[in-house]
Design a protein around this motif. Structure first.
Motif, PDB file in Angstrom:
ATOM      1  N   LEU A   1       0.805  -1.217   0.000  1.00 48.16           N
ATOM      2  CA  LEU A   1       0.000   0.000   0.000  1.00 48.16           C
ATOM      3  C   LEU A   1       0.839   1.269   0.000  1.00 48.16           C
ATOM      4  O   LEU A   1       0.337   2.357   0.316  1.00 48.16           O
ATOM      5  CB  LEU A   1      -0.943  -0.019   1.210  1.00 48.16           C
ATOM      6  CG  LEU A   1      -1.946  -1.179   1.224  1.00 48.16           C
ATOM      7  CD1 LEU A   1      -2.844  -1.096   2.447  1.00 48.16           C
ATOM      8  CD2 LEU A   1      -2.786  -1.196  -0.047  1.00 48.16           C
ATOM      9  N   GLY A   2       2.118   1.135  -0.360  1.00 48.01           N
ATOM     10  CA  GLY A   2       2.949   2.323  -0.510  1.00 48.01           C
ATOM     11  C   GLY A   2       3.926   2.569   0.616  1.00 48.01           C
ATOM     12  O   GLY A   2       4.694   3.546   0.567  1.00 48.01           O
ATOM     13  N   GLY A   3       3.924   1.722   1.638  1.00 51.17           N
ATOM     14  CA  GLY A   3       4.880   1.857   2.726  1.00 51.17           C
ATOM     15  C   GLY A   3       6.189   1.178   2.385  1.00 51.17           C
ATOM     16  O   GLY A   3       6.463   0.833   1.232  1.00 51.17           O
ATOM     17  N   SER A   4       7.014   0.938   3.394  1.00 50.17           N
ATOM     18  CA  SER A   4       8.296   0.272   3.169  1.00 50.17           C
ATOM     19  C   SER A   4       8.686  -0.529   4.401  1.00 50.17           C
ATOM     20  O   SER A   4       8.127  -0.344   5.491  1.00 50.17           O
ATOM     21  CB  SER A   4       9.390   1.298   2.844  1.00 50.17           C
ATOM     22  OG  SER A   4       9.606   2.165   3.956  1.00 50.17           O
ATOM     23  N   THR A   5       9.644  -1.428   4.226  1.00 53.51           N
ATOM     24  CA  THR A   5      10.125  -2.271   5.313  1.00 53.51           C
ATOM     25  C   THR A   5      11.643  -2.175   5.397  1.00 53.51           C
ATOM     26  O   THR A   5      12.296  -1.698   4.473  1.00 53.51           O
ATOM     27  CB  THR A   5       9.719  -3.739   5.103  1.00 53.51           C
ATOM     28  OG1 THR A   5      10.304  -4.224   3.873  1.00 53.51           O
ATOM     29  CG2 THR A   5       8.208  -3.876   5.030  1.00 53.51           C
ATOM     30  N   GLU A   6      12.195  -2.645   6.523  1.00 52.50           N
ATOM     31  CA  GLU A   6      13.643  -2.653   6.685  1.00 52.50           C
ATOM     32  C   GLU A   6      14.051  -3.816   7.566  1.00 52.50           C
ATOM     33  O   GLU A   6      13.251  -4.328   8.356  1.00 52.50           O
ATOM     34  CB  GLU A   6      14.121  -1.345   7.308  1.00 52.50           C
ATOM     35  CG  GLU A   6      13.595  -1.090   8.713  1.00 52.50           C
ATOM     36  CD  GLU A   6      14.002   0.266   9.271  1.00 52.50           C
ATOM     37  OE1 GLU A   6      14.649   1.043   8.528  1.00 52.50           O
ATOM     38  OE2 GLU A   6      13.673   0.550  10.440  1.00 52.50           O
ATOM     39  N   LYS A   7      15.313  -4.238   7.419  1.00 50.24           N
ATOM     40  CA  LYS A   7      15.841  -5.318   8.237  1.00 50.24           C
ATOM     41  C   LYS A   7      16.241  -4.772   9.601  1.00 50.24           C
ATOM     42  O   LYS A   7      16.823  -3.678   9.695  1.00 50.24           O
ATOM     43  CB  LYS A   7      17.041  -5.981   7.563  1.00 50.24           C
ATOM     44  CG  LYS A   7      17.356  -7.363   8.146  1.00 50.24           C
ATOM     45  CD  LYS A   7      18.434  -8.076   7.353  1.00 50.24           C
ATOM     46  CE  LYS A   7      18.510  -9.545   7.707  1.00 50.24           C
ATOM     47  NZ  LYS A   7      18.592  -9.829   9.133  1.00 50.24           N
ATOM     48  N   MET A   8      15.942  -5.539  10.641  1.00 52.03           N
ATOM     49  CA  MET A   8      16.299  -5.155  11.999  1.00 52.03           C
ATOM     50  C   MET A   8      17.689  -5.696  12.336  1.00 52.03           C
ATOM     51  O   MET A   8      18.199  -6.601  11.674  1.00 52.03           O
ATOM     52  CB  MET A   8      15.264  -5.697  12.980  1.00 52.03           C
ATOM     53  CG  MET A   8      13.841  -5.300  12.644  1.00 52.03           C
ATOM     54  SD  MET A   8      12.600  -6.113  13.670  1.00 52.03           S
ATOM     55  CE  MET A   8      12.795  -5.183  15.201  1.00 52.03           C
ATOM     56  N   GLU A   9      18.283  -5.152  13.392  1.00 54.24           N
ATOM     57  CA  GLU A   9      19.625  -5.610  13.800  1.00 54.24           C
ATOM     58  C   GLU A   9      19.597  -7.093  14.151  1.00 54.24           C
ATOM     59  O   GLU A   9      20.371  -7.873  13.622  1.00 54.24           O
ATOM     60  CB  GLU A   9      20.099  -4.798  15.014  1.00 54.24           C
ATOM     61  CG  GLU A   9      20.526  -3.396  14.671  1.00 54.24           C
ATOM     62  CD  GLU A   9      22.028  -3.274  14.490  1.00 54.24           C
ATOM     63  OE1 GLU A   9      22.769  -4.155  14.952  1.00 54.24           O
ATOM     64  OE2 GLU A   9      22.435  -2.290  13.868  1.00 54.24           O
ATOM     65  N   PHE A  10      18.718  -7.473  15.086  1.00 52.77           N
ATOM     66  CA  PHE A  10      18.642  -8.882  15.478  1.00 52.77           C
ATOM     67  C   PHE A  10      17.215  -9.374  15.647  1.00 52.77           C
ATOM     68  O   PHE A  10      16.985 -10.514  16.020  1.00 52.77           O
ATOM     69  CB  PHE A  10      19.444  -9.138  16.768  1.00 52.77           C
ATOM     70  CG  PHE A  10      19.145  -8.179  17.890  1.00 52.77           C
ATOM     71  CD1 PHE A  10      18.054  -8.377  18.715  1.00 52.77           C
ATOM     72  CD2 PHE A  10      19.953  -7.088  18.101  1.00 52.77           C
ATOM     73  CE1 PHE A  10      17.774  -7.488  19.744  1.00 52.77           C
ATOM     74  CE2 PHE A  10      19.687  -6.185  19.138  1.00 52.77           C
ATOM     75  CZ  PHE A  10      18.598  -6.394  19.954  1.00 52.77           C
ATOM     76  N   GLY A  11      16.253  -8.530  15.347  1.00 51.25           N
ATOM     77  CA  GLY A  11      14.852  -8.953  15.334  1.00 51.25           C
ATOM     78  C   GLY A  11      14.231  -9.147  16.704  1.00 51.25           C
ATOM     79  O   GLY A  11      14.847  -8.865  17.743  1.00 51.25           O
TER      80      GLY A  11
END
Length: 347
Positions: A253-263
Motif C-alpha cells: 500500500l505504498g509503505g516500506s520495510t527494513e531489516k532489523m539488527e537482530f529482530g
C-alpha cells in the motif's frame, strides 16, 4: 574432544558437541523463549536460519506432535546450551543438525552487539573446522533468498472446515503457522489456504469475505505476488495480516520495510496499544519491520524499541499485527485479534 563446530561470520569458530549430525548453514538468530521449543522448531518463519536458544535447557517436557506448527523442523540448524535426549533424537530423525555444550550466552550477546549474522555448522564424528567454514562461505544473506516462499508454502489449495457457518477466509500461505488456520476454524470460519504465489484470480475463485496474509520467513520485499494480491483487494475486501503479513500489506500500500539488527524472537515481547494504553505480552519471530506505514495508522508499538506492532485503516477494513496473536505456546493476551478481523466481515 569436540565433534562439532560453529563458524560465525567473520571467521570465528566455536567448538561444541554434536547432538544431531550433519552440515548446514543459515542466518544465526536467537530466541528468548523459555518454553514452546516444539512450536519454535516447527515455525516456518525460521526457514534458512540457525536457531539459538538463550534458555539453557531445551526439552524438559519432551516432544509432542500435537504442539507442532508444521509438519517438519524448519530451522536449518539448532544451537543450545543443553538439549535433552528427547529433543536431540527428534532432531536426528528430522535430519536437522544440532549442537550443544557451548556458551550460548556469548553467542546471544554477540548477536545483540553485531546483529544477526551468517553461520555454518559441521557436526558429527568426522566434522572439522574446515567443514563449518566451508558452510559459512556458502551462506547467503536472508534478502538473497528471493523465492523462500516456495520452501514453506502449500503447493495447492487446501480447505479447512469447508462446511463452516462463519466467514470465508482466503489465507495466503507465506509460511503460515498451523495455529493461524486453527484459530480461524475455532470461530467457525471456512479457511482456504492458498500458495504464497496465488494470483488475484486464484483468490477470487474462493470468493473470500476476508483476505489474510500469513507470517513467513525472509524479506517481505521478495513476496511480490502476495503484494500484488493485497493491492488488488485493498478497499474491496477486509484485509488482515500477521508478522510478515503486516509487512507485505504495508509495502503493497505504498509503505516500506527494513531489516532489523537482530529482530524480535521470544514469548515475552511487550506491546502497548496506543488507543487504550494497555500493555500485553506477545509471541514474536521476525527479523524485518515496517519502516513507513503508508496509509495505515500505527495503533500498537513495541515497548522496547517503538517499532510498529499493529497497523489499521478503518475505512479500508484493514487490521494487521507484527506479533503472533494465536500465540502458541502463549501468552494468550491478544487472541481477540481473530474476533476483531472476523467482525470486519460482518460489517
Amino acid at each position: 574432544m569436540s565433534d562439532a563446530y560453529v563458524a560465525i561470520e567473520g571467521g570465528r569458530v566455536v567448538e561444541a558437541r554434536a547432538r544431531a549430525p550433519g552440515t548446514t548453514r543459515g542466518e544465526l538468530v536467537f530466541t528468548t523463549a523459555y518454553t514452546g521449543y516444539e512450536e519454535s522448531l516447527t515455525d516456518p518463519s525460521y526457514e534458512e536460519q540457525i536457531l539459538t536458544f538463550s534458555y539453557p535447557l531445551i526439552g524438559n517436557y519432551g516432544v509432542r506432535a500435537e504442539r507442532f506448527e508444521s509438519d517438519r523442523v524448519q530451522p536449518n540448524g539448532v544451537v543450545a546450551r543443553e538439549l535433552t535426549d528427547d529433543v536431540a533424537e527428534w532432531l536426528r530423525e528430522e535430519g536437522a543438525p544440532a549442537v550443544d555444550n557451548l556458551d550460548t550466552r556469548e553467542l546471544v550477546t554477540g548477536i545483540r552487539d553485531e546483529g544477526a549474522m551468517k553461520c555454518g555448522i559441521a557436526a558429527g564424528p568426522d566434522a572439522t573446522e574446515e567443514d563449518a567454514l566451508a558452510e559459512l562461505d556458502q551462506c547467503k544473506h536472508m534478502s538473497d533468498h528471493t523465492d523462500i516462499g516456495a520452501q514453506v508454502s502449500v503447493d495447492e489449495l487446501q480447505t479447512h472446515n469447508a462446511d463452516g457457518s462463519g466467514a470465508t477466509v482466503a489465507l495466503v500461505d507465506c509460511g503460515a503457522k498451523g495455529s493461524i488456520a486453527d484459530s480461524l476454524v475455532e470461530r467457525d470460519a471456512t479457511v482456504h489456504v492458498l500458495p504464497y504465489d496465488a494470483t488475484e484470480d486464484d483468490v477470487r475463485a474462493v470468493d473470500p469475505d476476508l483476505l489474510f496474509i500469513s507470517n513467513g520467513p525472509g524479506d517481505p520485499e521478495n513476496f511480490e505476488q502476495a503484494k500484488s494480491v493485497v493491492d488488488a483487494y485493498a478497499g474491496e475486501t477486509p484485509l488482515a495480516g500477521i508478522c510478515l503479513g503486516q509487512q507485505v500489506v504495508a509495502s503493497a500500500l505504498g509503505g516500506s520495510t527494513e531489516k532489523m539488527e537482530f529482530g524480535h524472537r521470544g514469548v515475552n515481547q511487550p506491546v502497548r496499544d496506543l488507543r487504550t494504553d494497555k500493555v500485553v505480552m506477545t509471541t514474536q519471530n521476525h527479523g524485518y519491520t515496517v519502516a513507513d506505514n503508508g496509509p495505515l495508522e500505527v495503533t500498537q508499538i513495541n515497548v522496547n524499541d517503538d517499532t510498529p506492532e499493529g497497523l489499521e485503516n478503518d475505512e479500508m477494513d484493514i487490521i494487521t499485527r507484527q506479533y503472533h496473536p494465536e500465540a502458541n505456546p502463549g501468552p494468550h493476551d491478544s487472541l481477540s485479534f481473530f474476533d476483531d478481523v472476523l467482525a470486519m466481515t460482518e460489517e
